[in-house]
Design an enzyme around this catalytic site. Structure first.
Site, PDB file in Angstrom:
ATOM      1  N   SER A 162       0.220   5.074   4.426  1.00 32.45           N
ATOM      2  CA  SER A 162      -0.430   4.161   5.373  1.00 32.45           C
ATOM      3  C   SER A 162       0.506   3.740   6.504  1.00 32.45           C
ATOM      4  O   SER A 162       0.108   3.015   7.406  1.00 32.45           O
ATOM      5  CB  SER A 162      -0.950   2.921   4.644  1.00 32.45           C
ATOM      6  OG  SER A 162       0.125   2.179   4.087  1.00 32.45           O
ATOM      7  N   ALA A 204       0.863  -1.186   0.000  1.00 35.23           N
ATOM      8  CA  ALA A 204       0.000   0.000   0.000  1.00 35.23           C
ATOM      9  C   ALA A 204       0.892   1.226   0.000  1.00 35.23           C
ATOM     10  O   ALA A 204       2.086   1.130   0.309  1.00 35.23           O
ATOM     11  CB  ALA A 204      -0.902  -0.003   1.235  1.00 35.23           C
ATOM     12  N   CYS A 205       0.326   2.367  -0.342  1.00 38.24           N
ATOM     13  CA  CYS A 205       1.148   3.582  -0.417  1.00 38.24           C
ATOM     14  C   CYS A 205       1.769   3.893   0.943  1.00 38.24           C
ATOM     15  O   CYS A 205       1.252   3.507   1.996  1.00 38.24           O
ATOM     16  CB  CYS A 205       0.334   4.749  -0.955  1.00 38.24           C
ATOM     17  SG  CYS A 205      -0.554   5.693   0.273  1.00 38.24           S
ATOM     18  N   LEU A 206       2.878   4.604   0.918  1.00 37.87           N
ATOM     19  CA  LEU A 206       3.657   4.856   2.130  1.00 37.87           C
ATOM     20  C   LEU A 206       2.924   5.703   3.163  1.00 37.87           C
ATOM     21  O   LEU A 206       3.293   5.699   4.341  1.00 37.87           O
ATOM     22  CB  LEU A 206       4.983   5.525   1.758  1.00 37.87           C
ATOM     23  CG  LEU A 206       5.935   4.667   0.917  1.00 37.87           C
ATOM     24  CD1 LEU A 206       7.134   5.484   0.459  1.00 37.87           C
ATOM     25  CD2 LEU A 206       6.400   3.432   1.686  1.00 37.87           C
TER      26      LEU A 206
END
Length: 269
Positions: A176, A172-174
């Protein structure tokens, strides 16, 4: 049963006419892109977001995957942290997806594609995902969700199709990795990116480094916890993450779980 779902998915995609696939290079978007290519051929394009929130190695992997599938590949540059999400609000995913998918929709319209599709799957509706609201508002299609394909089914079908992403760990994108209400700084994202890449390189597949100020909280699958219960390795990991900018390094004894920072959100909010 699974093969019937795949046939239904192909029919669903054919009915869309032409699509731009929001492509991250993960299990779901790779499977969706492969299916879209089968259903629509050259009427399929992949669009990948390039931003501080996405690790550079993810972008490179996405490029190679699209080459293998053989469709048009474009990139949406989001070079700065948007003001709306600067302090990582709880609805960050909604605000971010609204802004980014608005741009993707504009690209699709300008280039003659009828729809934008994304890789949301049937299991995703079980977690706190405010971004789904943005997709609905913008009329983004989620073929995997609409055809009730679960993550396990997508992995099985990906393996049958020869996609090397079939067993790729979830990512997931950073953003998160940072607690809600915390100011997002690009240097913080780079620390996290370097730390996770290092841990993957030493053999830990599904790994998260959650950043709590100066403290890094490492999450790995429970079956991998014993790998880190080694004095020499613990010392090496600690020193490495400190070299990236953290002052303290901890190991989460509950192990990796999707969206662990969502546990801090009030129940029902």
């Amino acid at each position: 049963m699974i093969n019937d779902k795949y046939k239904t998915l192909i029919s669903y995609l054919k009915a869309l006419g032409s699509v731009v696939v929001a492509f991250s290079g993960g299990v779901d978007s790779t499977f969706l892109l492969k299916a879209a290519k089968e259903a629509l051929g050259e009427k399929t394009a992949a669009l990948t977001v390039v931003s501080p929130y996405i690790p550079k190695w993810e972008i490179e992997e996405a490029k190679e995957l699209v080459k293998t599938i053989g469709v048009r590949h474009e990139f949406l540059q989001v070079p700065v942290i948007m003001d709306e999400i600067k302090f990582n609000p709880e609805d960050r995913c909604y605000l971010c997806k609204k802004a980014i998918f608005t741009k993707i929709s504009s690209f699709a319209k300008e280039n003659g594609y009828k729809y934008v599709v994304d890789g949301t799957n049937f299991d995703d509706i079980k977690d706190y995902r405010p971004g789904l609201r943005a997709l609905k508002e913008l009329d983004i299609k989620s073929p995997l969700l609409q055809n009730e394909l679960t993550k396990e089914e997508i992995r099985k079908l990906s393996k049958e199709l020869g996609l090397k992403t079939w067993d790729k760990p979830p990512y997931a994108c950073l953003l998160s990795r940072i607690p809600y209400g915390t100011e997002i700084k690009e240097e913080e994202l780079r620390k996290i990116e370097k730390s996770e890449r290092y841990l993957m390189d030493i053999g830990l597949k599904a790994v998260r480094v959650r950043a709590h100020g100066d403290l890094a909280r490492i999450e790995v699958p429970k079956e991998d916890l014993d790998k880190l219960f080694n004095k020499e390795l613990l010392s090496e990991v600690t020193q490495k993450l400190k070299s990236f900018g953290f002052k303290y390094v901890s190991l989460d004894m509950e192990g990796y779980r999707t969206g662990s920072l969502n546990e801090t959100i009030e129940k029902g909010k």
